[in-house]
Write an enzyme that holds these catalytic residues in place. Sequence first.
Site, short mmCIF file in Angstrom:
data_model
loop_
_atom_site.label_atom_id
_atom_site.label_comp_id
_atom_site.label_asym_id
_atom_site.label_seq_id
_atom_site.Cartn_x
_atom_site.Cartn_y
_atom_site.Cartn_z
N HIS A 61 0.82 -1.21 0.00
CA HIS A 61 0.00 0.00 0.00
C HIS A 61 0.86 1.26 0.00
CE1 HIS A 61 -3.79 2.12 0.68
NE2 HIS A 61 -3.21 2.81 1.64
N HIS A 112 -7.49 1.38 -5.49
CA HIS A 112 -7.99 0.73 -4.27
C HIS A 112 -8.57 -0.61 -4.67
CE1 HIS A 112 -8.71 2.68 -0.13
NE2 HIS A 112 -7.50 2.97 -0.54
#
Length: 280
Positions: A61, A112
């Site tokens: 991430h 995402h």
Amino acid sequence: MSESATAHVDSVEHAAATPERVQPYAALGLTDDEYAKVRVLLGRRPTSGELAMYSVMWSEHCSYKSSKKYLRRFGDKVTPRMREHLMVGMGQNAGVVDIGRGWAVTFKVESHNHPSYIEPFQGAATGVGGIVRDIIAMGARPVAVMDQLRFGDLGEADTLRVVHGVVAGIAHYGNCLGLPNIGGETVFDAVYQGNPLVNALAVGVLKHEDLRLANATGAGNKVVLFGARTGGDGIGGASILASDTFSSGGPTKRPAVQVGDPFAEKVLIECCLELFRANA
């Protein structure tokens, strides 16, 4: 602080004195090799706080560890002509382009994907929230959002679950912030079955003199954390989820997906711009 209280603090001194302590690095998304490298870099085992920071900063991430070798190619191919109006490029929260008369446009696109497969609505909604945050961080006011979406075969029932949730999540978050969705693209292909791509983009405007960069120097700076309350995902939920796979089943990982709070971010937009104006 009492002796009983200090006994529970995993300090640097305590870490150096207890090298054999077993730490939950795998549960935090770090591999065996990565944990071993942390110990080499520090010359000891990490403290609990250091381990948490490494797990976040070395996550997929935050560090793009599986794709950064490809992303570097974009930097290698930047030409002088491309830089002509470029005020801020790779390495900051968002890109900034000079549009003349003292004004600039800042934009950021971010994926995402994993969260949007596990929990389509919140996964996509918080994707929008994250890029709006990056626009604010540049000293700009966000003005619009866009999206680029890739889903699996339309004939698959699970595709409909993901599509409706993602589209609703993007629309909901942008609407709550008062940001229009000015365009996008959607493609369906079986290759994206079980691994959709959900890319959200935000655009902001600012005057040249209002530009802010994510740089800090010197010791002793104060760090102030502010924003929405920490949810069920905890402080590293998105980081761990992005580094994981879907092999153990999608819905079981729902607690690791952030829950968006667009109304809190609406306030934070004004708060941040006010702090910048005050030169705080």
